[in-house]
Design a protein around this motif. Structure first.
Motif, PDB file in Angstrom:
ATOM      1  N   UNK A   1     -25.685 -29.314-113.347  1.00  0.00           N
ATOM      2  CA  UNK A   1     -26.061 -29.050-112.160  1.00  0.00           C
ATOM      3  C   UNK A   1     -26.096 -27.133-112.380  1.00  0.00           C
ATOM      4  N   UNK A   2     -24.884 -26.760-113.464  1.00  0.00           N
ATOM      5  CA  UNK A   2     -25.081 -25.649-114.393  1.00  0.00           C
ATOM      6  C   UNK A   2     -26.476 -25.248-114.761  1.00  0.00           C
ATOM      7  N   UNK A   3     -27.178 -26.173-115.685  1.00  0.00           N
ATOM      8  CA  UNK A   3     -28.532 -25.944-115.967  1.00  0.00           C
ATOM      9  C   UNK A   3     -29.284 -25.683-115.058  1.00  0.00           C
ATOM     10  N   UNK A   4     -29.268 -26.890-114.210  1.00  0.00           N
ATOM     11  CA  UNK A   4     -30.056 -25.961-112.882  1.00  0.00           C
ATOM     12  C   UNK A   4     -29.499 -24.839-112.226  1.00  0.00           C
ATOM     13  N   UNK A   5     -28.734 -24.325-111.741  1.00  0.00           N
ATOM     14  CA  UNK A   5     -27.552 -23.051-110.868  1.00  0.00           C
ATOM     15  C   UNK A   5     -28.538 -21.877-111.787  1.00  0.00           C
ATOM     16  N   UNK A   6     -29.030 -22.061-113.624  1.00  0.00           N
ATOM     17  CA  UNK A   6     -28.738 -20.948-113.982  1.00  0.00           C
ATOM     18  C   UNK A   6     -30.609 -20.428-114.073  1.00  0.00           C
ATOM     19  N   UNK A   7     -31.377 -21.664-114.468  1.00  0.00           N
ATOM     20  CA  UNK A   7     -31.924 -21.658-114.478  1.00  0.00           C
ATOM     21  C   UNK A   7     -33.164 -21.431-113.479  1.00  0.00           C
ATOM     22  N   UNK A   8     -32.935 -22.068-111.878  1.00  0.00           N
ATOM     23  CA  UNK A   8     -32.971 -21.449-110.270  1.00  0.00           C
ATOM     24  C   UNK A   8     -32.965 -20.110-110.008  1.00  0.00           C
ATOM     25  N   UNK A   9     -31.319 -20.083-110.664  1.00  0.00           N
ATOM     26  CA  UNK A   9     -30.625 -19.378-109.974  1.00  0.00           C
ATOM     27  C   UNK A   9     -31.325 -17.273-110.600  1.00  0.00           C
ATOM     28  N   UNK A  10     -31.340 -17.702-111.950  1.00  0.00           N
ATOM     29  CA  UNK A  10     -32.595 -16.939-112.224  1.00  0.00           C
ATOM     30  C   UNK A  10     -33.577 -16.829-111.629  1.00  0.00           C
ATOM     31  N   UNK A  11     -34.213 -17.570-111.403  1.00  0.00           N
ATOM     32  CA  UNK A  11     -35.555 -16.976-110.783  1.00  0.00           C
ATOM     33  C   UNK A  11     -34.962 -16.698-109.184  1.00  0.00           C
ATOM     34  N   UNK A  12     -34.624 -16.900-108.539  1.00  0.00           N
ATOM     35  CA  UNK A  12     -33.877 -16.571-107.825  1.00  0.00           C
ATOM     36  C   UNK A  12     -33.368 -14.360-107.657  1.00  0.00           C
ATOM     37  N   UNK A  13     -32.756 -14.658-108.535  1.00  0.00           N
ATOM     38  CA  UNK A  13     -32.413 -13.819-108.938  1.00  0.00           C
ATOM     39  C   UNK A  13     -33.619 -11.882-108.949  1.00  0.00           C
ATOM     40  N   UNK A  14     -34.061 -13.065-109.500  1.00  0.00           N
ATOM     41  CA  UNK A  14     -35.646 -11.950-110.414  1.00  0.00           C
ATOM     42  C   UNK A  14     -36.283 -11.699-109.042  1.00  0.00           C
ATOM     43  N   UNK A  15     -36.494 -12.750-108.185  1.00  0.00           N
ATOM     44  CA  UNK A  15     -37.401 -12.456-106.778  1.00  0.00           C
ATOM     45  C   UNK A  15     -36.746 -11.241-106.425  1.00  0.00           C
ATOM     46  N   UNK A  16     -35.469 -11.333-105.578  1.00  0.00           N
ATOM     47  CA  UNK A  16     -34.897 -10.653-104.785  1.00  0.00           C
ATOM     48  C   UNK A  16     -34.869  -8.865-105.832  1.00  0.00           C
ATOM     49  N   UNK A  17     -34.700  -8.887-107.289  1.00  0.00           N
ATOM     50  CA  UNK A  17     -35.122  -7.349-107.710  1.00  0.00           C
ATOM     51  C   UNK A  17     -35.999  -7.394-107.599  1.00  0.00           C
ATOM     52  N   UNK A  18     -36.999  -8.003-107.429  1.00  0.00           N
ATOM     53  CA  UNK A  18     -38.545  -7.654-107.308  1.00  0.00           C
ATOM     54  C   UNK A  18     -38.551  -6.977-106.019  1.00  0.00           C
ATOM     55  N   UNK A  19     -38.085  -7.861-104.511  1.00  0.00           N
ATOM     56  CA  UNK A  19     -38.007  -7.918-103.503  1.00  0.00           C
ATOM     57  C   UNK A  19     -37.331  -5.967-103.413  1.00  0.00           C
ATOM     58  N   UNK A  20     -36.562  -6.108-103.920  1.00  0.00           N
ATOM     59  CA  UNK A  20     -35.829  -4.754-103.784  1.00  0.00           C
ATOM     60  C   UNK A  20     -36.473  -3.416-104.076  1.00  0.00           C
ATOM     61  N   UNK A  21     -36.827  -3.406-105.519  1.00  0.00           N
ATOM     62  CA  UNK A  21     -38.043  -2.366-106.045  1.00  0.00           C
ATOM     63  C   UNK A  21     -38.953  -2.172-105.363  1.00  0.00           C
ATOM     64  N   UNK A  22     -40.292  -3.490-104.841  1.00  0.00           N
ATOM     65  CA  UNK A  22     -40.735  -2.819-103.993  1.00  0.00           C
ATOM     66  C   UNK A  22     -40.213  -2.227-102.663  1.00  0.00           C
ATOM     67  N   UNK A  23     -39.725  -2.451-102.600  1.00  0.00           N
ATOM     68  CA  UNK A  23     -38.391  -1.976-100.472  1.00  0.00           C
ATOM     69  C   UNK A  23     -38.324  -0.712-101.232  1.00  0.00           C
ATOM     70  N   UNK A  24     -37.739  -0.063-102.429  1.00  0.00           N
ATOM     71  CA  UNK A  24     -37.278   0.820-103.108  1.00  0.00           C
ATOM     72  C   UNK A  24     -38.921   2.129-102.940  1.00  0.00           C
TER      73      UNK A  24
END
Length: 196
Positions: free
Chosen positions: A46-69
């Motif tokens: 479960x932790x491996x899934x959360x780390x892998x896919x959570x990193x993707x979720x966080x990166x996607x949020x970074x991309x949206x944040x940077x684009x809005x800025x």
């Protein structure tokens, strides 16, 4: 500036895809190995899934944040991805949902989604931006209530114990941010949510 419904829906779709894929992989693991004789392997997977896919979720949020800025014309440092749930947080979720494979699957999805939400709020707090909880899809009454609050200045109050205030499974709602009062998300109407 207005974030179009199409752009927002695509962002939400990508986030949901990550949550769902992580949950599906957890369900597949449970189908093969079950939960009757739990050991650290269940938590580790479960932790491996959360780390892998959570990193993707966080990166996607970074991309949206940077684009809005960028679209807002503000000069802020690049968004920094939030850390996924810790091993102890994952273990707590696994042991709490152990006797319900459906809840365990949704718990993994929720912790993946949390990484993206944490990323948005922590960067908004760092940069003094505002946030709003924007409903999408079939929205529960609690999410409607949160959406009715409208745009709010990011604060430590919204981030409790290092995580976004409200994240639950089976939810396509997400945080939006803005750097000035002229930015909106198409279709987001806090007054209408308050009336509901």
């Amino acid at each position: 500036m207005q974030i179009t419904e199409q752009a927002w829906a695509e962002y939400v779709r990508k986030l949901a895809q990550l949550d769902e894929e992580a949950g599906a992989k957890m369900a597949h693991y449970i189908d093969i190995f079950g939960t009757d004789n739990p050991d650290n392997h269940l938590v580790t997977y479960a932790q491996a899934l959360i780390e892998k896919y959570g990193a993707g979720s966080a990166e996607l949020a970074c991309q949206m944040y940077d684009e809005l800025a960028r679209l807002s014309g503000v000069d802020v440092p690049p968004a920094v991805p939030a850390e996924p749930a810790s091993y102890s947080e994952t273990a707590k979720m696994v042991w709490a949902t152990l006797h319900s494979p459906a809840l365990l699957r949704r718990g993994v999805s929720r912790l993946v989604k949390q990484a993206g939400a944490d990323t948005t709020l922590k960067n908004a707090l760092r940069d003094g931006a505002e946030f709003a909880w924007v409903p999408h899809g079939d929205t529960c009454p609690f999410c409607i209530t949160l959406a009715s609050r409208g745009w709010q200045r990011a604060s430590k109050k919204a981030i409790k114990n290092g995580h976004a205030e409200h994240i639950h499974a089976n939810c396509d709602c997400t945080y939006a941010i803005r750097f000035d009062h002229s930015t909106t998300v198409a279709g987001y109407d806090p007054e209408a949510y308050l009336a509901q």
